[in-house]
Design an enzyme around this catalytic site. Structure first.
Site, PDB file in Angstrom:
ATOM      1  N   HIS A  20       0.825  -1.212   0.000  1.00 54.26           N
ATOM      2  CA  HIS A  20       0.000   0.000   0.000  1.00 54.26           C
ATOM      3  C   HIS A  20       0.860   1.263   0.000  1.00 54.26           C
ATOM      4  O   HIS A  20       1.653   1.486   0.908  1.00 54.26           O
ATOM      5  CB  HIS A  20      -0.902   0.014   1.242  1.00 54.26           C
ATOM      6  CG  HIS A  20      -2.058   0.960   1.144  1.00 54.26           C
ATOM      7  ND1 HIS A  20      -3.246   0.620   0.564  1.00 54.26           N
ATOM      8  CD2 HIS A  20      -2.193   2.239   1.543  1.00 54.26           C
ATOM      9  CE1 HIS A  20      -4.085   1.651   0.628  1.00 54.26           C
ATOM     10  NE2 HIS A  20      -3.464   2.644   1.212  1.00 54.26           N
TER      11      HIS A  20
ATOM     12  N   ASP B 183       0.117   5.504  -1.083  1.00 57.79           N
ATOM     13  CA  ASP B 183      -0.911   6.464  -1.501  1.00 57.79           C
ATOM     14  C   ASP B 183      -0.399   7.533  -2.462  1.00 57.79           C
ATOM     15  O   ASP B 183      -1.022   8.589  -2.596  1.00 57.79           O
ATOM     16  CB  ASP B 183      -1.500   7.150  -0.268  1.00 57.79           C
ATOM     17  CG  ASP B 183      -2.541   6.291   0.430  1.00 57.79           C
ATOM     18  OD1 ASP B 183      -3.531   5.924  -0.218  1.00 57.79           O
ATOM     19  OD2 ASP B 183      -2.371   6.000   1.621  1.00 57.79           O
TER      20      ASP B 183
ATOM     21  N   GLU C 194      -9.132   1.209  -2.473  1.00 60.49           N
ATOM     22  CA  GLU C 194      -9.242   1.295  -1.020  1.00 60.49           C
ATOM     23  C   GLU C 194     -10.642   1.754  -0.637  1.00 60.49           C
ATOM     24  O   GLU C 194     -10.912   2.928  -0.483  1.00 60.49           O
ATOM     25  CB  GLU C 194      -8.189   2.250  -0.449  1.00 60.49           C
ATOM     26  CG  GLU C 194      -8.128   2.215   1.064  1.00 60.49           C
ATOM     27  CD  GLU C 194      -6.971   3.011   1.636  1.00 60.49           C
ATOM     28  OE1 GLU C 194      -6.619   2.770   2.795  1.00 60.49           O
ATOM     29  OE2 GLU C 194      -6.429   3.872   0.923  1.00 60.49           O
TER      30      GLU C 194
ATOM     31  N   HIS D 232     -13.298   1.503   3.653  1.00 62.54           N
ATOM     32  CA  HIS D 232     -12.277   2.393   4.223  1.00 62.54           C
ATOM     33  C   HIS D 232     -12.836   2.779   5.588  1.00 62.54           C
ATOM     34  O   HIS D 232     -13.150   1.909   6.391  1.00 62.54           O
ATOM     35  CB  HIS D 232     -11.982   3.574   3.298  1.00 62.54           C
ATOM     36  CG  HIS D 232     -10.815   4.386   3.754  1.00 62.54           C
ATOM     37  ND1 HIS D 232     -10.917   5.709   4.125  1.00 62.54           N
ATOM     38  CD2 HIS D 232      -9.516   4.059   3.950  1.00 62.54           C
ATOM     39  CE1 HIS D 232      -9.731   6.146   4.529  1.00 62.54           C
ATOM     40  NE2 HIS D 232      -8.867   5.172   4.430  1.00 62.54           N
TER      41      HIS D 232
ATOM     42  N   HIS E  83      -8.888  -1.960   7.440  1.00 71.47           N
ATOM     43  CA  HIS E  83      -9.942  -0.963   7.705  1.00 71.47           C
ATOM     44  C   HIS E  83     -11.298  -1.546   8.094  1.00 71.47           C
ATOM     45  O   HIS E  83     -12.178  -0.788   8.490  1.00 71.47           O
ATOM     46  CB  HIS E  83     -10.145  -0.018   6.507  1.00 71.47           C
ATOM     47  CG  HIS E  83      -9.081   1.013   6.348  1.00 71.47           C
ATOM     48  ND1 HIS E  83      -8.940   2.074   7.210  1.00 71.47           N
ATOM     49  CD2 HIS E  83      -8.095   1.151   5.430  1.00 71.47           C
ATOM     50  CE1 HIS E  83      -7.923   2.837   6.815  1.00 71.47           C
ATOM     51  NE2 HIS E  83      -7.380   2.283   5.750  1.00 71.47           N
TER      52      HIS E  83
ATOM     53  N   HIS F 262      -2.483  -3.189   4.657  1.00 70.53           N
ATOM     54  CA  HIS F 262      -1.737  -2.291   5.556  1.00 70.53           C
ATOM     55  C   HIS F 262      -2.441  -2.269   6.904  1.00 70.53           C
ATOM     56  O   HIS F 262      -3.528  -1.734   7.040  1.00 70.53           O
ATOM     57  CB  HIS F 262      -1.589  -0.887   4.959  1.00 70.53           C
ATOM     58  CG  HIS F 262      -2.869  -0.205   4.594  1.00 70.53           C
ATOM     59  ND1 HIS F 262      -3.800  -0.741   3.726  1.00 70.53           N
ATOM     60  CD2 HIS F 262      -3.382   1.010   4.972  1.00 70.53           C
ATOM     61  CE1 HIS F 262      -4.823   0.097   3.598  1.00 70.53           C
ATOM     62  NE2 HIS F 262      -4.593   1.159   4.343  1.00 70.53           N
TER      63      HIS F 262
ATOM     64  N   ASP G  43       2.201   1.866   3.761  1.00 66.32           N
ATOM     65  CA  ASP G  43       1.209   2.946   3.775  1.00 66.32           C
ATOM     66  C   ASP G  43       1.880   4.314   3.798  1.00 66.32           C
ATOM     67  O   ASP G  43       1.502   5.194   4.571  1.00 66.32           O
ATOM     68  CB  ASP G  43       0.246   2.796   4.951  1.00 66.32           C
ATOM     69  CG  ASP G  43      -0.997   3.691   4.822  1.00 66.32           C
ATOM     70  OD1 ASP G  43      -1.236   4.213   3.722  1.00 66.32           O
ATOM     71  OD2 ASP G  43      -1.710   3.874   5.827  1.00 66.32           O
TER      72      ASP G  43
END
Length: 416
Positions: free
Chosen positions: A47, A49, A151, A178, A219, A240, A344
């Site tokens: 992961h 972003d 995600e 999420h 999540h 993650h 992450d």
């Protein structure tokens, strides 16, 4: 049950296990050992972003040419640092904010398109990847296998047809939620309305299995974790996350779920998010959240944060040792065949020693000093994820012969 290691990786594990670390290596010896290991075996991160950082960048606003990865960027990720970190494969998060009032699918399409443009811009460094075999193919070519990971299941807008369309675009995992509870699944950070998955939510998992899209349980609520493991015929991932025993937040994985990973064959990939790695940092973060009203503007959030810093001081110290502690806890409970890395990196705080994507060897050096063998480190780096991914592909090939694409809807599934 531990699945066999794919043949394309077997030689790597054998060669890795032949290099013995010094009995008590120095920091420099351990670091050089880690760099040599990651030059030989694939490192897969679950992961990052970066696509969202490019989208929201105050100067570039989605301009992948302007946010030049051939240069040292103002974030944690660029090509030179990926190479220095030994990264062989990256799941790029094509994140869409679940708090948006509308436009989830449109924004998801934009993020997929942005990420594909980013990958295509650097053909000497990145390779668009869609299969487990692409990881070793990219490594042999000296490139980063670049996968798309969605995600948050809000982006399918309750449509399995949309899920299939995203798969056709190249998406290879979806985080079921999420931070927002959906019509069919409870999020860890939101109200639990369903006790886990609804009937439609279970159908989403089954359809992901049929497609060969990895089910990601980062999540989600504990109920969703448990029920997904009941339903899924393929290995799942946590792209993650961390160990709840060390940082007691529902976002992290409890031991009772970790104990189920061997039977499923999945992988729990550990992140570098300081607020979720030790109890002191978690308490600091929780207090800040209490002081930040829901729906606060960016300006208000900044003011609240600055006032809190003056009162409480900075985030308590979190280091590479905290990340290693989570990896070791998960390895003890689930087994070393079921742990991986999902840093992450997202432009926020990072643990000391892990400031950007060049620093993966620092984490592996810490584990070398703790006595991890090269064979187990190779599994952690990428072998476990590749095995789970390959098994998911095998399950999909079987399921596609057994059943047609699901036509379930939220309403029809609820009426069953």
């Amino acid at each position: 049950m531990i699945r066999p290691i794919p043949m394309l990786l077997a030689g790597l594990f054998i060669s890795a296990s032949c290099t013995a670390a010094p009995a008590t290596p120095s920091d420099e010896q351990a670091l050089q050992h880690a760099k040599a290991l990651l030059a030989r075996v694939p490192l897969v991160d679950g992961h990052n972003d970066l696509p969202y950082i490019i989208r929201e960048h105050p100067k570039y606003h989605g301009d992948v040419a302007g946010y030049d990865l051939r240069q040292h960027t103002d974030g944690e990720t660029d090509i030179a640092r990926l190479k220095a970190g030994g990264v062989s494969a990256q799941f790029w998060s094509v994140y869409v904010d679940g708090a948006l009032k509308s436009g989830w699918a449109r924004t998801q399409l934009e993020q997929i398109e942005l990420t594909k443009r980013m990958i295509a811009r650097y053909p000497d460094s990145f390779m668009l990847a869609t299969t487990s075999a692409d990881i070793m193919k990219a490594k042999r070519a000296g490139k980063v296998a670049s996968f798309l990971g969605m995600e948050g299941g809000h982006v399918i807008e309750n449509s399995l047809g949309a899920l299939r369309a995203y798969y056709d675009m190249g998406v290879r995992y979806m985080t079921l939620t999420h931070n927002v509870t959906l019509d069919w699944a409870d999020a860890a950070a939101d109200e639990h309305r369903h006790g886990g998955l609804t009937p439609f939510g279970k159908e989403v998992v089954r359809e992901m299995n049929r497609l060969g899209m990895l089910v990601d349980l980062a999540h989600v609520s504990t109920g969703v974790m448990q029920q997904t493991l009941d339903v899924s015929e393929a290995p799942v991932i946590f792209s993650h996350t961390g160990a709840r025993a060390l940082a007691p937040i529902e976002r992290n994985v409890p031991d009772e779920v970790l104990k189920r990973m061997p039977a499923n064959g999945g992988v729990v990939m550990v992140y570098y998010v300081p607020e979720f790695l030790n109890k002191q940092a978690l308490a600091w973060s929780d207090e800040l959240k209490k002081r930040t009203p829901k729906g606060a503007s960016p300006a208000d959030k900044k003011a609240i944060y600055e006032a809190y810093l003056k009162e409480a001081g900075p985030l308590p110290r979190v280091t590479v040792k905290d990340v290693a502690d989570h990896i070791e806890h998960i390895a003890r409970i689930a087994g070393k065949d079921h742990v991986g890395i999902g840093a992450d990196y997202c432009g926020g705080n990072d643990p000391e020693g892990l400031k950007d994507v060049s620093t993966y060897p620092v984490l592996f050096a810490e584990l070398i000093k703790r006595g991890w063998s090269d064979a187990d480190l190779a599994k952690l780096a990428g072998g476990n994820l590749i095995r789970a991914f390959a098994k998911a592909e095998q399950v999909a090939a079987r399921l596609q012969k057994e059943r047609q694409p699901s036509l379930a809807t939220v309403d029809l599934a609820a009426a069953r």
